[in-house]
Design a protein around this motif. Structure first.
Motif, mmCIF file in Angstrom:
data_model
loop_
_atom_site.group_PDB
_atom_site.id
_atom_site.type_symbol
_atom_site.label_atom_id
_atom_site.label_comp_id
_atom_site.label_asym_id
_atom_site.label_seq_id
_atom_site.Cartn_x
_atom_site.Cartn_y
_atom_site.Cartn_z
ATOM 1 N N ARG A 166 -2.696 -10.016 0.944
ATOM 2 C CA ARG A 166 -1.671 -9.069 1.372
ATOM 3 C C ARG A 166 -0.418 -9.787 1.869
ATOM 4 O O ARG A 166 0.697 -9.274 1.722
ATOM 5 C CB ARG A 166 -2.228 -8.145 2.463
ATOM 6 N N ILE A 167 -0.561 -10.971 2.432
ATOM 7 C CA ILE A 167 0.601 -11.740 2.870
ATOM 8 C C ILE A 167 1.408 -12.226 1.661
ATOM 9 O O ILE A 167 2.641 -12.164 1.661
ATOM 10 C CB ILE A 167 0.156 -12.929 3.741
ATOM 11 N N ILE A 168 0.723 -12.696 0.631
ATOM 12 C CA ILE A 168 1.423 -13.183 -0.569
ATOM 13 C C ILE A 168 2.217 -12.049 -1.218
ATOM 14 O O ILE A 168 3.407 -12.187 -1.522
ATOM 15 C CB ILE A 168 0.426 -13.788 -1.563
ATOM 16 N N TYR A 169 1.570 -10.909 -1.400
ATOM 17 C CA TYR A 169 2.267 -9.763 -1.988
ATOM 18 C C TYR A 169 3.328 -9.220 -1.025
ATOM 19 O O TYR A 169 4.405 -8.794 -1.451
ATOM 20 C CB TYR A 169 1.268 -8.659 -2.330
ATOM 21 N N PHE A 171 5.032 -10.902 1.269
ATOM 22 C CA PHE A 171 6.167 -11.827 1.289
ATOM 23 C C PHE A 171 7.117 -11.509 0.147
ATOM 24 O O PHE A 171 8.332 -11.420 0.329
ATOM 25 C CB PHE A 171 5.652 -13.265 1.197
ATOM 26 N N ARG A 172 6.568 -11.338 -1.044
ATOM 27 C CA ARG A 172 7.402 -11.014 -2.204
ATOM 28 C C ARG A 172 8.101 -9.674 -2.017
ATOM 29 O O ARG A 172 9.301 -9.546 -2.298
ATOM 30 C CB ARG A 172 6.541 -10.978 -3.468
ATOM 31 N N ALA A 321 0.601 -0.130 0.575
ATOM 32 C CA ALA A 321 1.542 -1.169 0.143
ATOM 33 C C ALA A 321 1.319 -2.444 0.956
ATOM 34 O O ALA A 321 1.012 -2.386 2.151
ATOM 35 C CB ALA A 321 2.974 -0.689 0.307
ATOM 36 N N PRO A 322 1.485 -3.612 0.335
ATOM 37 C CA PRO A 322 1.271 -4.879 1.048
ATOM 38 C C PRO A 322 2.455 -5.242 1.930
ATOM 39 O O PRO A 322 3.269 -6.099 1.594
ATOM 40 C CB PRO A 322 1.096 -5.880 -0.091
ATOM 41 N N SER A 323 2.553 -4.595 3.069
ATOM 42 C CA SER A 323 3.705 -4.775 3.943
ATOM 43 C C SER A 323 3.345 -5.638 5.147
ATOM 44 O O SER A 323 2.247 -5.522 5.705
ATOM 45 C CB SER A 323 4.213 -3.404 4.410
#
Length: 373
Positions: A166-169, A171-172, A321-323
């Protein structure tokens, strides 16, 4: 000879050299670029689908394309669940039906390319480094959120989703959101400020009054109202943030144009019949770039902070959502899991520090006092 050679160096080359002299900014740019480029390939780095599958004599890339279970010898037309050992057995053994009964035995038996003495078209799977998508619900041996372990390097959140994925997504998502909002807000703010400062008079007076009214509008209330009417998504949030961010640059650009419009080179350009738009954006704007770039870091970091704050309050992107803001909310709701709060803080501090250092170097690179010194 060196002064003669240096006099032929282009303006952009001088700026790049000035930027590189600022080692903190240059190293920050390299680190940020590497992190952002890596995050652009998040689907290959963190996913619950294999990157490449060899099944019989064909190659498949499930990370980019849909394949049903039937494509690998199964019965269902729904998407294959590659994490299930039965599906892995079908792929490795070439679709042997007995995989539904004794999958692990068949996988072990197929290691030499033969099962029960018969040669098979042995297949294989290439998994991402992190075998979890940002939405994957992991199977845990302990209650979620689980602490970091060999399978989940930064642990899981309270819905058993992998924190590192979730951090990788996230961050983007945060960087792309900030870039889009900053570009759109800067374009509008520079255009409005340039028109105000160059034309002056009643145009400037009327625009200033309208901007004062718009700037006093409580943006959070508007976003809350909009989120109550429509389902919030990425592009709607970009539109709303741009709507309230462009005024930040207007004052700075307007002041620079008001100051520069009476300079001799502007008067000379007018006397030569140069078009107003050419004077504004080819001659005046480059001289106003230092002041403009001074405000740009606040817009970029403000966009990232606003997205995180809205997600934390529940008025931003959906919880799926990966927030990074949603991760911060998870940390608040799970104080017994300190790795969530520590991870969120370190990611925010790392990202914002890199951006501040980079824009500090950009501002110095565009400073005429350092460019021509």
């Amino acid at each position: 000879m060196s002064p003669v050679r240096s006099s032929h160096i282009s303006l952009n080359t001088r700026r790049w050299q000035n930027f590189r002299r600022n080692r903190r900014a240059f190293i920050s740019l390299i680190v940020f670029s590497v992190c952002f480029i890596v995050s652009l390939f998040a689907e290959i780095l963190a996913n619950d689908r294999p990157i490449l599958v060899k099944y019989r004599d064909g190659f498949h890339m499930p990370v980019f394309q849909f394949y049903s279970e039937k494509s690998f010898g199964g019965d269902l037309r729904t998407e294959a669940i590659y994490g299930e050992i039965e599906v892995q057995c079908l792929i490795i053994t070439g679709g042997i039906e007995a995989c539904w009964d004794t999958p692990q035995i068949l996988i072990d038996d197929a290691a030499d390319g033969r099962i029960d003495g018969r040669e098979i078209a042995r297949g294989w799977l290439v998994w991402p480094l992190i075998p979890y998508h940002h939405s994957t619900i992991a199977t845990l041996d302990s209650p979620a959120p689980s602490p970091p372990d060999a399978d989940h390097w930064l642990g899981t959140d309270d819905t058993a989703r992998d924190v590192l994925a979730r951090i990788i997504y996230g961050f983007r998502l945060s960087v792309l959101f900030a870039i889009i909002v900053s570009v759109m807000a800067s374009a509008i703010g520079i255009l409005v400020g340039a028109v105000q400062g160059y034309l002056g008079g009643r145009t400037d007076l009327l625009a200033q009054r309208l901007i004062e009214v718009w700037g006093a509008t409580p943006s959070l209330y508007i976003i809350i109202i909009v989120s109550a009417i429509w389902r919030m998504d990425f592009w709607l949030l970009v539109f709303l943030m741009t709507l309230f961010s462009w005024t930040a640059l207007v004052g700075v650009v307007r002041a620079e144009f008001l100051r520069a419009r009476n300079f001799e080179y502007v008067q000379a350009a007018k006397a030569l019949g140069v078009q107003p738009l050419a004077i504004m954006f080819r001659h005046v704007l480059p001289n106003a770039m230092v002041a403009t770039l001074t405000m740009l870091p606040f817009i970029v970091t403000g966009a990232i902070g606003s997205l995180a704050a809205l997600d934390f309050l529940g008025f931003g992107l959906p919880s799926s959502a990966p927030s990074l803001g949603e991760l911060t909310l998870q940390a608040k709701q799970n104080l017994q899991a300190p790795w969530l709060g520590l991870t969120a803080f370190l990611v925010f501090a790392f990202l914002l520090a890199l951006l501040v250092f980079i824009f500090e170097g950009v501002r110095d690179a565009f400073d005429p006092r350092k460019t021509f010194s």
